[in-house]
Design a protein around this motif. Structure first.
Motif, mmCIF file in Angstrom:
data_model
loop_
_atom_site.group_PDB
_atom_site.id
_atom_site.type_symbol
_atom_site.label_atom_id
_atom_site.label_comp_id
_atom_site.label_asym_id
_atom_site.label_seq_id
_atom_site.Cartn_x
_atom_site.Cartn_y
_atom_site.Cartn_z
ATOM 1 N N UNK A 165 48.287 -7.374 -21.649
ATOM 2 C CA UNK A 165 48.298 -7.022 -20.234
ATOM 3 C C UNK A 165 46.901 -6.685 -19.752
ATOM 4 N N UNK A 166 46.675 -6.858 -18.472
ATOM 5 C CA UNK A 166 45.424 -6.394 -17.868
ATOM 6 C C UNK A 166 45.587 -4.945 -17.444
ATOM 7 N N UNK A 167 44.467 -4.263 -17.277
ATOM 8 C CA UNK A 167 44.521 -2.891 -16.766
ATOM 9 C C UNK A 167 45.070 -2.892 -15.343
ATOM 10 N N UNK A 168 45.842 -1.873 -15.021
ATOM 11 C CA UNK A 168 46.348 -1.722 -13.663
ATOM 12 C C UNK A 168 47.652 -2.441 -13.389
ATOM 13 N N UNK A 169 48.197 -3.149 -14.393
ATOM 14 C CA UNK A 169 49.471 -3.847 -14.189
ATOM 15 C C UNK A 169 50.615 -2.883 -14.468
ATOM 16 N N UNK A 170 51.564 -2.794 -13.550
ATOM 17 C CA UNK A 170 52.688 -1.870 -13.683
ATOM 18 C C UNK A 170 54.011 -2.618 -13.584
ATOM 19 N N UNK A 171 55.092 -1.917 -13.923
ATOM 20 C CA UNK A 171 56.431 -2.446 -13.706
ATOM 21 C C UNK A 171 56.963 -3.331 -14.810
ATOM 22 N N UNK A 172 56.331 -3.351 -15.986
ATOM 23 C CA UNK A 172 56.835 -4.174 -17.080
ATOM 24 C C UNK A 172 58.094 -3.530 -17.657
ATOM 25 N N UNK A 173 59.199 -4.211 -17.542
ATOM 26 C CA UNK A 173 60.472 -3.721 -18.065
ATOM 27 C C UNK A 173 60.692 -4.270 -19.463
ATOM 28 N N UNK A 174 60.942 -3.415 -20.460
ATOM 29 C CA UNK A 174 61.141 -3.922 -21.815
ATOM 30 C C UNK A 174 62.396 -4.772 -21.936
ATOM 31 N N UNK A 175 62.323 -5.763 -22.811
ATOM 32 C CA UNK A 175 63.512 -6.544 -23.153
ATOM 33 C C UNK A 175 64.397 -5.768 -24.114
ATOM 34 N N UNK A 176 63.761 -5.105 -25.073
ATOM 35 C CA UNK A 176 64.470 -4.336 -26.097
ATOM 36 C C UNK A 176 64.247 -2.853 -25.844
ATOM 37 N N UNK A 177 65.344 -2.112 -25.738
ATOM 38 C CA UNK A 177 65.266 -0.672 -25.479
ATOM 39 C C UNK A 177 65.806 0.095 -26.677
ATOM 40 N N UNK A 178 65.331 1.298 -26.810
ATOM 41 C CA UNK A 178 65.778 2.138 -27.909
ATOM 42 C C UNK A 178 64.704 3.128 -28.251
ATOM 43 N N UNK A 179 63.947 2.840 -29.304
ATOM 44 C CA UNK A 179 62.847 3.715 -29.683
ATOM 45 C C UNK A 179 61.648 3.530 -28.773
ATOM 46 N N UNK A 180 60.638 4.324 -29.027
ATOM 47 C CA UNK A 180 59.464 4.296 -28.151
ATOM 48 C C UNK A 180 58.313 3.470 -28.688
ATOM 49 N N UNK A 181 58.617 2.529 -29.593
ATOM 50 C CA UNK A 181 57.538 1.732 -30.178
ATOM 51 C C UNK A 181 56.794 0.921 -29.118
ATOM 52 N N UNK A 182 55.584 0.511 -29.473
ATOM 53 C CA UNK A 182 54.728 -0.289 -28.583
ATOM 54 C C UNK A 182 54.590 0.356 -27.209
#
Length: 384
Positions: A213-230
């Motif tokens: 990602x570039x700096x300043x990019x927001x709103x990325x929704x994870x495909x996989x939810x659960x733990x807080x990795x990455x």
């Protein structure tokens, strides 16, 4: 068994020695990278080292690298409504080039009705005028254009596209999977907001990729939810060995890039000169291409026949596009470029890598002369 020649590097590459050693070392670690004890910290150290190597390869910040299970997942993670550049509005539609990989053409998480395709010209380069037209009116768009096409090798005008996209308030995703390790590039210079990469295209292990990602990019929704990795962007225990192998492969590829690219360019020119002994059509040869890639056909050629013929001669090549079942399909890239289905059905791709030798090209051309001789003889017989 006689020597086999591998000329399908764009499909996947052999594992680099550096990646093999990194994989083996990581497999011996017992710790989970999320654990705070010494074993966990050792696993975390490998991941963060690889993150830095991948970031350096594309001129990004390590904190902006998200490891995934491969290029397809990375593309699916990137292609999501709601992405928002700093100070901009969330994207509400997707615009992709017609020559993209299937994982991008599928549209990611956008509804089918909100996806449009950019035309490509006869040389295999996206039509920037059509892109500009598609961005007129409507909500801000996420635009996805690959850096280099996996079939033709044609390098796309990403910098110009980025200017058009950003002027219209959009966000640009660049699938750079095929370009990594074959040409130098940096995210900022390209103007890309998101870049996707894959380990097995640069001598790393299969099953590991990254979204950058570039700096300043927001709103990325994870495909996989659960733990807080990455950093909460991709849940699941990290594939430590795969990630370590990815980092090692990227480091080796970037160190060898100038010399390897120059050598592959010379080999490709020699290969294409030999192919033109027959009435071969080499696609995208009028534009800038990756130094290792040749997509060609001869009128009347069926790719399946040629691929089998090469294989029997000990040469591994591929058709322009093949589905997961292994059946040869017409190339959607060539059809998007305006070639008819017969031409698109007959395309054969030859792609080289860092260990390809002059002798490999010689053996390929020897096999081609035999195959082409039979093909042309059959054509003359059928038209007599």
């Amino acid at each position: 068994m006689s020597k086999r020649v591998y000329l399908d590097w764009n499909a996947t590459t052999p594992l680099r020695d550096e990646a093999r050693r990194a994989l083996a070392a990581a497999q011996d670690l017992a710790g989970n990278a999320s654990s705070v004890h010494a074993e966990g910290r050792e696993a975390r150290k490998l991941i963060e080292g690889a993150r830095s190597a991948v970031a350096a390869a594309v001129g990004a910040q390590p904190r902006n690298v998200v490891f995934t299970s491969g290029g397809t997942e990375a593309n699916a993670l990137a292609l999501a409504p709601g992405l928002q550049a700093e100070g901009g509005s969330p994207v509400g539609r997707l615009v992709v080039s017609a020559i993209e990989h299937a994982s991008v053409l599928s549209g990611g998480r956008f509804p089918p009705g909100s996806v449009a395709r950019i035309r490509a010209g006869r040389a295999g380069v996206v039509d920037l005028g059509h892109l500009r037209d598609l961005l007129q009116g409507g909500p801000p768009a996420l635009v996805s254009i690959m850096l280099a096409n996996n079939e033709t090798g044609a390098i796309q005008p990403i910098e110009e596209a980025a200017g058009i996209v950003h002027e219209a308030g959009g966000i640009l995703h660049v699938d750079a999977i095929q370009a990594l390790g074959k040409m130098p590039f940096e995210m900022r210079a390209l103007g890309a907001d998101l870049v996707t990469l894959s380990a097995h295209k640069v001598g790393g292990p299969k099953g590991t990729g990254a979204l950058v990602l570039s700096d300043g990019l927001n709103g990325l929704e994870p495909l996989l939810r659960g733990g807080g990795q990455e950093s909460n962007r991709r849940a699941g225990t990290e594939n430590v060995a795969g990630i370590a192998g990815f980092g090692a492969a990227v480091g080796a590829a970037m160190a060898d890039l100038p010399a390897a690219a120059a050598r592959m360019q010379v080999l490709r020119e020699r290969l294409e000169s030999g192919l033109r002994w027959t009435p071969a059509i080499i696609f995208s040869d009028s534009v800038r291409r990756l130094p290792n890639t040749t997509l060609f056909t001869v009128p009347g050629l069926r790719a399946e026949t040629a691929v089998i013929g090469f294989d029997l001669a000990g040469i591994a090549v591929s058709s322009g596009s093949a589905c997961s079942s292994g059946k040869v399909q017409p190339s959607h890239v060539l059809e998007a470029m305006g070639f008819d289905s017969n031409m698109a059905q007959g395309a054969v791709r030859l792609s080289m890598g860092w260990s390809t030798q002059d002798a490999d090209v010689d053996l390929c051309l020897e096999a081609w002369r035999s195959l082409a001789g039979r093909l042309l003889k059959d054509q003359r017989r059928n038209t007599a």
